[in-house]
Write a protein that holds these residues in place. Structure first.
Motif, PDB file in Angstrom:
ATOM      1  N   ALA A  18       6.305  -0.274 -14.706  1.00 55.14           N
ATOM      2  CA  ALA A  18       4.934   0.029 -14.296  1.00 55.14           C
ATOM      3  C   ALA A  18       4.690  -0.401 -12.857  1.00 55.14           C
ATOM      4  O   ALA A  18       4.041   0.316 -12.079  1.00 55.14           O
ATOM      5  N   TYR A  19       5.189  -1.574 -12.490  1.00 58.77           N
ATOM      6  CA  TYR A  19       5.026  -2.051 -11.120  1.00 58.77           C
ATOM      7  C   TYR A  19       5.698  -1.116 -10.127  1.00 58.77           C
ATOM      8  O   TYR A  19       5.106  -0.744  -9.098  1.00 58.77           O
ATOM      9  N   GLU A  20       6.929  -0.729 -10.422  1.00 57.46           N
ATOM     10  CA  GLU A  20       7.671   0.105  -9.482  1.00 57.46           C
ATOM     11  C   GLU A  20       7.088   1.515  -9.390  1.00 57.46           C
ATOM     12  O   GLU A  20       7.097   2.132  -8.324  1.00 57.46           O
ATOM     13  N   MET A  21       6.544   2.019 -10.487  1.00 56.87           N
ATOM     14  CA  MET A  21       6.046   3.386 -10.519  1.00 56.87           C
ATOM     15  C   MET A  21       4.640   3.528  -9.954  1.00 56.87           C
ATOM     16  O   MET A  21       4.150   4.639  -9.770  1.00 56.87           O
ATOM     17  N   THR A  22       3.976   2.406  -9.675  1.00 58.94           N
ATOM     18  CA  THR A  22       2.622   2.459  -9.107  1.00 58.94           C
ATOM     19  C   THR A  22       2.546   1.714  -7.783  1.00 58.94           C
ATOM     20  O   THR A  22       1.469   1.290  -7.369  1.00 58.94           O
ATOM     21  N   SER A  23       3.662   1.576  -7.105  1.00 62.10           N
ATOM     22  CA  SER A  23       3.724   0.716  -5.921  1.00 62.10           C
ATOM     23  C   SER A  23       3.625   1.460  -4.598  1.00 62.10           C
ATOM     24  O   SER A  23       3.014   0.957  -3.645  1.00 62.10           O
ATOM     25  N   THR A  24       4.201   2.638  -4.498  1.00 60.62           N
ATOM     26  CA  THR A  24       4.376   3.277  -3.192  1.00 60.62           C
ATOM     27  C   THR A  24       3.055   3.549  -2.490  1.00 60.62           C
ATOM     28  O   THR A  24       2.855   3.149  -1.329  1.00 60.62           O
ATOM     29  N   GLN A  25       2.152   4.243  -3.156  1.00 63.21           N
ATOM     30  CA  GLN A  25       0.892   4.610  -2.509  1.00 63.21           C
ATOM     31  C   GLN A  25       0.019   3.400  -2.171  1.00 63.21           C
ATOM     32  O   GLN A  25      -0.515   3.308  -1.061  1.00 63.21           O
ATOM     33  N   PRO A  26      -0.171   2.445  -3.100  1.00 68.17           N
ATOM     34  CA  PRO A  26      -0.943   1.252  -2.733  1.00 68.17           C
ATOM     35  C   PRO A  26      -0.356   0.497  -1.547  1.00 68.17           C
ATOM     36  O   PRO A  26      -1.094   0.055  -0.657  1.00 68.17           O
ATOM     37  N   ASN A  27       0.968   0.340  -1.517  1.00 73.11           N
ATOM     38  CA  ASN A  27       1.558  -0.405  -0.402  1.00 73.11           C
ATOM     39  C   ASN A  27       1.414   0.344   0.916  1.00 73.11           C
ATOM     40  O   ASN A  27       1.257  -0.286   1.976  1.00 73.11           O
ATOM     41  N   ARG A  28       1.449   1.662   0.875  1.00 77.29           N
ATOM     42  CA  ARG A  28       1.175   2.424   2.099  1.00 77.29           C
ATOM     43  C   ARG A  28      -0.257   2.158   2.571  1.00 77.29           C
ATOM     44  O   ARG A  28      -0.515   1.979   3.771  1.00 77.29           O
ATOM     45  N   ALA A  29      -1.175   2.109   1.615  1.00 76.95           N
ATOM     46  CA  ALA A  29      -2.572   1.834   1.957  1.00 76.95           C
ATOM     47  C   ALA A  29      -2.749   0.419   2.502  1.00 76.95           C
ATOM     48  O   ALA A  29      -3.486   0.198   3.473  1.00 76.95           O
ATOM     49  N   TYR A  30      -2.077  -0.555   1.892  1.00 74.96           N
ATOM     50  CA  TYR A  30      -2.182  -1.928   2.376  1.00 74.96           C
ATOM     51  C   TYR A  30      -1.657  -2.021   3.814  1.00 74.96           C
ATOM     52  O   TYR A  30      -2.274  -2.675   4.670  1.00 74.96           O
ATOM     53  N   GLY A  31      -0.516  -1.388   4.071  1.00 74.67           N
ATOM     54  CA  GLY A  31       0.030  -1.427   5.424  1.00 74.67           C
ATOM     55  C   GLY A  31      -0.909  -0.793   6.431  1.00 74.67           C
ATOM     56  O   GLY A  31      -1.128  -1.336   7.527  1.00 74.67           O
ATOM     57  N   ASN A  32      -1.489   0.344   6.074  1.00 77.77           N
ATOM     58  CA  ASN A  32      -2.417   1.012   6.982  1.00 77.77           C
ATOM     59  C   ASN A  32      -3.691   0.210   7.169  1.00 77.77           C
ATOM     60  O   ASN A  32      -4.277   0.184   8.262  1.00 77.77           O
ATOM     61  N   GLY A  33      -4.137  -0.459   6.097  1.00 78.23           N
ATOM     62  CA  GLY A  33      -5.306  -1.323   6.224  1.00 78.23           C
ATOM     63  C   GLY A  33      -5.070  -2.477   7.168  1.00 78.23           C
ATOM     64  O   GLY A  33      -5.945  -2.846   7.970  1.00 78.23           O
ATOM     65  N   LEU A  34      -3.872  -3.047   7.098  1.00 81.95           N
ATOM     66  CA  LEU A  34      -3.535  -4.122   8.025  1.00 81.95           C
ATOM     67  C   LEU A  34      -3.464  -3.629   9.463  1.00 81.95           C
ATOM     68  O   LEU A  34      -3.909  -4.307  10.393  1.00 81.95           O
TER      69      LEU A  34
END
Length: 332
Positions: free
Chosen positions: A228-244
């Protein structure tokens, strides 16, 4: 790690025993308060990781401590059955597609969207502080599953974990990359530095991994959790990086999130098919446990995100002093 402050009578009694101020653990602990329950569990579980400053390592296998931990685990598992439903038999061949359905379901608010477009520096800093409780030991809870597997599922898990640990290079370990994000926010990178500030949902998410990972009988659940962690990680982490980046974060600050965008896009398929799918075929009687572990991971993460966003909507800090109306679902 320094022992945290107690949050109720049970965690207080446990801390007193571990520090030598008392010699007896409660035989019938009242574990009705979710904050007290999850700190108690976290303290017990940490004895199996890096331990507590000044606490003898022999406590890890102390019978009285294990009895207390088992009682707390029973309460937590009962609560998980309430919110996620108990594990049910499923066709092993359907596990990858069912995991995909769970990952695609919208069960919580978009914390990643908020952090990408609206979060202040202080709010993002609080997010990083909460996440540090896990990310400074990232992948460790799932590694407990390696000796409990064989064949294709084991090889797939090791492939994922090898990336998590930087391919054997310290500087590339995800635990180390997260320290760069913390440094940008001028946070303390000491392991476990923010356990005292962690809310009940933060501790519950960490305890969930240990509950699954430290018990051989729950090996299907920890596989589902990781999937579940791996399958829901890509888009949120892209958003976190862009937010930073929106807040002025430099490449060091965003390295952790950018790494996950690339790595987890590959891990997603490995986790669903090579790891979870292979495990379900090898141990079909535990296929339902895989889906249960995934459901629990997603539900508790959604509760954590909802609590964080609610605190910010109210103009408050997300620290643990704030009351969480839904905390009762984390304890039976």
């Amino acid at each position: 790690m320094k022992l945290p402050s107690a949050r109720g009578p049970v965690s207080a009694a446990l801390i007193d025993v571990l520090t030598g101020r008392s010699v007896t653990l409660p035989s019938r602990p009242a574990l009705d308060d979710s904050d007290d329950l999850h700190l108690t569990l976290f303290i017990c579980y940490e004895l199996a990781y890096r331990g507590w400053d000044g606490v003898d390592d022999t406590w890890e296998w102390d019978p009285a401590m294990l009895r207390l931990r088992a009682l707390a685990e029973q309460r937590f598992m009962a609560a998980l059955h309430d919110v996620a439903g108990p594990p049910e038999p499923v066709d092993p061949a359907t596990v990858p597609s069912r995991l995909r359905e769970l990952a695609d379901a919208d069960i919580g608010p978009s914390l990643s969207g908020y952090l990408r477009g609206r979060a202040t520096y202080e709010q993002f800093r609080e997010f990083v502080m909460h996440r540090s409780v896990y990310h400074l030991r990232e992948a460790d809870p799932h590694t407990w599953a390696i000796p409990r597997l064989g064949g294709d599922a084991k090889a797939a898990l090791i492939e994922i974990q090898l990336d998590e640990y930087g391919g054997g290079r310290t500087a590339r370990m995800h635990q180390e990359l997260f320290k760069k994000t913390m440094n940008w926010f001028e946070l303390d990178t000491t392991y476990g530095a923010y356990v005292d500030q962690a809310t009940t949902p933060t501790l519950a998410n960490n305890n969930l991994m240990s509950l699954f990972g430290l018990h051989r009988r729950n090996r299907g659940m920890i596989i589902g959790h990781l999937a579940a962690y791996e399958m829901t990680s890509t888009q949120p982490n892209r958003a976190y990086g862009n937010g930073l980046r929106r807040l002025g974060g430099d490449p060091d600050a965003t390295a952790f999130y950018d790494e996950h965008v690339e790595a987890d896009a590959v891990h997603e398929q490995i986790a669903a098919h090579d790891m979870a799918g292979s495990f379900a075929r090898a141990e079909p009687e535990l296929a339902g446990d895989v889906l249960f572990g995934a459901r629990c991971a997603l539900i508790l993460d959604a509760l954590w995100a909802r609590d964080l966003l609610a605190s910010w909507d109210e103009g408050q800090s997300s620290g643990r002093t704030r009351e969480m109306p839904e905390a009762k679902v984390l304890a039976a």
